[in-house]
Design a protein around this motif. Structure first.
Motif, short mmCIF file in Angstrom:
data_model
loop_
_atom_site.label_atom_id
_atom_site.label_comp_id
_atom_site.label_asym_id
_atom_site.label_seq_id
_atom_site.Cartn_x
_atom_site.Cartn_y
_atom_site.Cartn_z
N THR A 257 -3.53 -0.13 -3.80
CA THR A 257 -4.64 0.79 -3.58
C THR A 257 -5.14 1.40 -4.88
OG1 THR A 257 -3.17 2.70 -3.22
CG2 THR A 257 -3.75 1.38 -1.29
N ASN B 206 1.33 -1.03 -6.25
CA ASN B 206 0.45 -0.32 -5.33
C ASN B 206 -0.94 -0.94 -5.36
OD1 ASN B 206 -1.13 1.53 -3.92
ND2 ASN B 206 0.01 3.29 -4.68
N ASN C 74 0.84 -1.19 0.00
CA ASN C 74 0.00 0.00 0.00
C ASN C 74 0.88 1.26 0.00
OD1 ASN C 74 0.77 0.60 2.73
ND2 ASN C 74 -0.80 -0.83 3.46
#
Length: 224
Positions: A87, A85, A55
């Motif tokens: 997210t 990533n 994250n």
């Protein structure tokens, strides 16, 4: 359009075609069946690569920075590590993974290299900018290889259907087809397709060429 730009695109196209053929043979599937996860698993199976989600907080701690980042590749003499990533949206994650794997394919001749995919990409050096563009191009071709792109367009799939089938974003597919048409026309010295016009409307300027080159990729997937 500089000659070296076309040469580089065609070079990357040949790399992606060879990878598609190899992955097809490795998993005993047709090239048109290859998806982003097949490419990912192939790299994991055949190279010393670990792929892990992180994250934003973990990314910032890892690289000691506060800027936005999509992915990171760390290459050393023992193995290659890819971080993405988790997210970001799913289609962005898929592209990021293939982008980082493209760095490994293209730029791992030297040891102890690190490549980061910045969300705001204006902090790259001139050399890194070139490498990022190369990785973007190859990742795009690996997301949906030429044979798959041709087949799905010829079979009448709509733009949104192709996006869903290959788990690719609208913007990524748009750029994929746009570049595919652009370099096809440039490679074949088709004068009526100036680069700036192709970029704006790649389906408008080829009404009489090579059976409208698959009807200009079915009129650029009917312009979405």
């Amino acid at each position: 359009m500089y000659p070296e730009e076309l040469e580089k695109y065609l070079e990357l196209q040949q790399i992606s075609k060879k990878l598609a053929q190899t992955i097809s043979e490795y998993y005993h599937i047709r090239e048109t069946q290859i998806r982003w996860w097949n490419v990912t698993e192939f790299f994991k199976d055949t190279k010393k690569i670990t792929i892990s989600p992180l994250n934003q907080r973990q990314f910032n701690k890892l690289i000691n920075g506060s800027y936005g980042i999509y992915g990171l590749t760390i290459i050393n003499k023992y193995l290659s590590m890819v971080y993405y990533n988790d997210t970001s949206i799913a289609s962005r994650q898929h592209f990021t993974i293939l982008h980082e794997l493209s760095h490994i394919q293209l730029h791992s001749n030297t040891k102890n290299e690190t490549y980061s995919s910045l969300i705001i990409g204006n902090d790259y050096s001139a050399e890194d900018t070139i490498k990022e563009q190369e990785a973007n191009t190859l990742a795009s071709q690996l997301l949906i290889n030429d044979n798959a792109l041709n087949q799905y367009i010829n079979n009448g799939f709509k733009f949104n259907q192709i996006c869903k089938e290959f788990e690719i974003s609208h913007e990524a597919l748009k750029n994929r087809i746009k570049n595919y048409l652009k370099y096809y026309y440039i490679k074949n010295n088709i004068d009526c397709c100036e680069e700036d016009k192709i970029i704006q409307n790649p389906f408008v300027y080829a009404n009489s060429i090579t059976t409208k080159y698959m009807d200009d990729q079915k009129i650029y997937i009917k312009s979405f």
